[in-house]
Scaffold this motif. Structure first.
Motif, PDB file in Angstrom:
ATOM      1  N   ARG A  22     -42.338  24.075  -7.935  1.00  0.00           N
ATOM      2  CA  ARG A  22     -43.711  23.990  -7.439  1.00  0.00           C
ATOM      3  C   ARG A  22     -43.735  23.904  -5.918  1.00  0.00           C
ATOM      4  O   ARG A  22     -42.863  23.272  -5.308  1.00  0.00           O
ATOM      5  N   ASP A  47     -38.137  21.678 -12.047  1.00  0.00           N
ATOM      6  CA  ASP A  47     -38.641  21.917 -10.696  1.00  0.00           C
ATOM      7  C   ASP A  47     -37.530  22.411  -9.764  1.00  0.00           C
ATOM      8  O   ASP A  47     -37.698  22.423  -8.553  1.00  0.00           O
ATOM      9  N   THR A 244     -43.080  24.920 -17.666  1.00  0.00           N
ATOM     10  CA  THR A 244     -43.610  24.947 -16.305  1.00  0.00           C
ATOM     11  C   THR A 244     -44.014  26.377 -15.936  1.00  0.00           C
ATOM     12  O   THR A 244     -43.270  27.321 -16.208  1.00  0.00           O
ATOM     13  N   SER A 264     -48.901  33.312 -10.381  1.00  0.00           N
ATOM     14  CA  SER A 264     -48.347  32.445 -11.419  1.00  0.00           C
ATOM     15  C   SER A 264     -48.561  33.058 -12.794  1.00  0.00           C
ATOM     16  O   SER A 264     -49.540  33.759 -13.028  1.00  0.00           O
TER      17      SER A 264
END
Length: 355
Positions: A22, A47, A244, A264
């Motif tokens: 992110r 992440d 995610t 995204s």
């Protein structure tokens, strides 16, 4: 949103074109190491992109080997039988969620990471307090801070005297190469994902089997039949709904859709696992199916580290449950299902069963 099995596999398997990291600063390079990661995401493998991801994951993978699962198996069997003893003593009817689904996964994860047994009730209370979306943000944050403090204190103890759990094994092997915050963050990720998802799978799996009683025989036969049945239940239910979101690091074509740099994409795991291209008649539960490459545990470099443990837990629970209660049934077949609304994963808040 990607919904077909082929598209989901392509996106999750392409770590060169898609990033899971992110971005908290618009100046961060997409897919780069960035300049800032909130403390709560340090150690969260989802992440991390390469090469950071490989650096951390390779230190944690030995905690999930076949040998480690074999070491855990007697404890899993013990904790499952203890919970079934309690349910049996309480008498019919009883709430399977209260006695089994909400108790087994947390106990197993505590054993995995090395939480002292005397601390486990308090530890799970903090974990659930941090996870419960029905509580105020302030109360959840306070539980989360207490949860983190406990983990950091435990990690400090393990550095002085490593135990047999995952944290002890990592610090004994790698020392300071894995930081306290990375180990804390990974433990948080394991607890929040593993506890909630497996709890959901146990409750929903039992409900699905009670609605298809002809398929219970898979857990009353040989181990291979039980393994196949668990894999089909995982595909059919797909408790985690999406991993995610991925961010495109370059223009990439998925099917007939061009995803541009910086855009995204969300992967729908339930939709992918109900794709007729993956399995015929995908909306039918059939525990005799041969295993298929479903994506309930993800795919690619972020494939779930705990997949083998999840399968072992579920196989142990379902086999022991029908071994103990061969006449298990819904206490009231007309009762409306009580679905969870305040936790990240699909599941039930109550499942009254009789025998």
């Amino acid at each position: 949103m990607a919904t077909s099995h082929a598209a989901v596999r392509q996106i999750m398997g392409d770590h060169k074109s898609f990033s899971t990291r992110r971005r908290w600063d618009p100046n961060d390079e997409i897919g780069g190491t960035g300049t800032f990661r909130p403390r709560e995401l340090v150690g969260n493998l989802m992440d991390y992109d390469q090469p950071e991801h490989t650096r951390l994951r390779q230190k944690l993978t030995p905690g999930f080997t076949l040998r480690k699962m074999q070491r855990l198996q007697p404890y899993i069997e013990q904790i499952v039988n203890e919970r079934l003893d309690e349910m049996q003593q309480a008498g019919s009817p009883a709430d399977l969620i209260e006695f089994v689904a909400d108790k087994v996964p947390g106990a197993v994860l505590c054993e995995l990471i090395g939480v002292p047994r005397d601390d486990r009730a308090m530890f799970m209370q903090l974990c659930h307090g941090h996870l419960d979306a029905s509580r105020s943000q302030k109360r959840r944050a306070a539980a989360g801070e207490a949860f983190s403090r406990y983990l950091l204190a435990m990690i400090a103890r393990e550095r002085k005297d490593p135990g047999e759990g995952l944290i002890g094994a990592v610090v004994a092997e790698y020392g300071d190469d894995a930081t306290d915050d990375e180990l804390r963050g990974f433990c948080v990720q394991v607890m929040l994902a593993g506890d909630d998802n497996i709890s959901g799978m146990i409750g929903l799996g039992v409900l699905a089997l009670l609605r298809h009683p002809e398929q219970v025989a898979a857990f009353q036969g040989d181990d291979q039949a039980a393994q196949r049945a668990v894999d089909e239940l995982i595909r059919y239910l797909t408790v985690p709904y999406a991993p995610t979101p991925r961010i495109a690091m370059q223009d990439v074509t998925v099917g007939d859709q061009v995803i541009k740099t910086g855009e995204s994409v969300i992967c729908s795991l339930p939709a992918a696992n109900r794709d007729p291209a993956l399995v015929p008649d995908p909306d039918r539960l059939d525990v005799t199916r041969d295993p298929v490459p479903h994506v309930a545990f993800g795919h690619g470099i972020h494939h779930c580290l705990g997949a083998a443990l999840a399968r072992l837990e579920l196989r142990t629970v379902f086999t022991a449950l029908w071994g103990r209660f061969p006449t298990l049934r819904l206490a009231d077949p007309a009762q409306e299902d009580m679905f969870r609304l305040t936790t990240p994963a699909y599941g039930l808040t109550e499942l009254m069963v009789a025998w």
